[in-house]
Design an enzyme around this catalytic site. Sequence first.
Site, mmCIF file in Angstrom:
data_model
loop_
_atom_site.group_PDB
_atom_site.id
_atom_site.type_symbol
_atom_site.label_atom_id
_atom_site.label_comp_id
_atom_site.label_asym_id
_atom_site.label_seq_id
_atom_site.Cartn_x
_atom_site.Cartn_y
_atom_site.Cartn_z
ATOM 1 C CE LYS A 162 14.310 31.866 68.462
ATOM 2 N NZ LYS A 162 15.563 33.271 68.278
ATOM 3 C CB THR A 213 19.943 27.296 64.384
ATOM 4 O OG1 THR A 213 18.428 26.597 64.908
ATOM 5 C CG2 THR A 213 20.247 27.106 63.428
ATOM 6 C CD1 TRP A 264 26.455 28.334 71.294
ATOM 7 C CD2 TRP A 264 24.165 27.681 72.726
ATOM 8 N NE1 TRP A 264 26.144 27.733 73.126
ATOM 9 C CE2 TRP A 264 25.620 27.745 73.229
ATOM 10 C CE3 TRP A 264 22.920 27.158 72.972
ATOM 11 C CZ2 TRP A 264 25.562 26.558 74.777
ATOM 12 C CZ3 TRP A 264 22.611 26.631 74.076
ATOM 13 C CH2 TRP A 264 23.901 26.473 74.886
ATOM 14 C CG HIS A 317 14.619 26.142 60.278
ATOM 15 N ND1 HIS A 317 15.216 25.249 62.133
ATOM 16 C CD2 HIS A 317 14.395 27.545 60.039
ATOM 17 C CE1 HIS A 317 15.930 26.278 62.176
ATOM 18 N NE2 HIS A 317 15.533 27.410 61.543
ATOM 19 N NE ARG A 375 13.305 35.839 74.646
ATOM 20 C CZ ARG A 375 12.284 35.224 75.879
ATOM 21 N NH1 ARG A 375 12.042 35.830 76.368
ATOM 22 N NH2 ARG A 375 11.780 34.549 75.769
#
Length: 295
Positions: free
Chosen positions: A53, A56, A58, A103, A262
Amino acid sequence: MSTLAENAMKAGVNMELVMDDGKVQVALMLDRLKNAKVLPIRDDDILLCTYPKSGTHWTWEILNMIVAGKAEYAKHWQNSTWLEYRTKEELETLASPRILHTHLRPSQLPETVWYKGCKVVYVTRNPKDCVVSSYNQLSKQVWKDNPAGKASYTGTWDDFIEFFLKGCIPPVPYFEHAIEWTNISEAKKDFEICRVHYEDMKQDCVREIRRMADYLGRPLSDKTYYDISEACSLMNLKHANEKLKDQTYHFQWQDGASGYFRKGITGDWKNWFTVAQSERFDKVYKERLNETFPY
């Protein structure tokens, strides 16, 4: 006495968690983590390394456009290049230069990343915003291999923050991740990585795209930087991912979920954290990272 993994599952984490080397881990990830450590790495691989979050999707799309030299979306979802989730065979089908995202902590990556001198872009974000974004995703996300059809998290917001601070929120404990990446320059002498902040990208995306392009040795025209920035705006990127891309590696979601995209803003944590929660977060942050919370 219950372990942290057991407590998290009792409180609403609907994934099988286990303790591995003193850290909470998703059980199904154990073999994948071992496999990731020995995956073949190519000299021209580009690794995008983030805590979940932190922008990533983007950044991954931006990197693909820089490599392509134009504001054209990659055909597949970024999950097609997820280092710890894809098999060796799946990754081998990708054309070079591969833009792999992960990650993982530095110590979990294939050792060949470092001695082959791959390009590494590391993106950070205000962890309080990461907490909010993670909660909203995991509380609505239905994993495709979850036979019960439950969201990944069905507990309370209060418990979520506590489990985040204790390193119980999958797929990776925040502080261990931050500590290793903060110290990577000391651990890997003379290895240059490109550090990018989510907040800087929100403030001036064109500037950060140019900086990443320079790091990759792929400078582009000013117009192309602006075109990439526009193509990778939240609404355009969300549309491309949901409507234009091959959906093979797309996770399933509950009805009404916003998916990976979101709000895409900074400072939303202020709408979620109480004063007490914020102060506790700051205290733990300072204890673990030996620095005052910078945001």
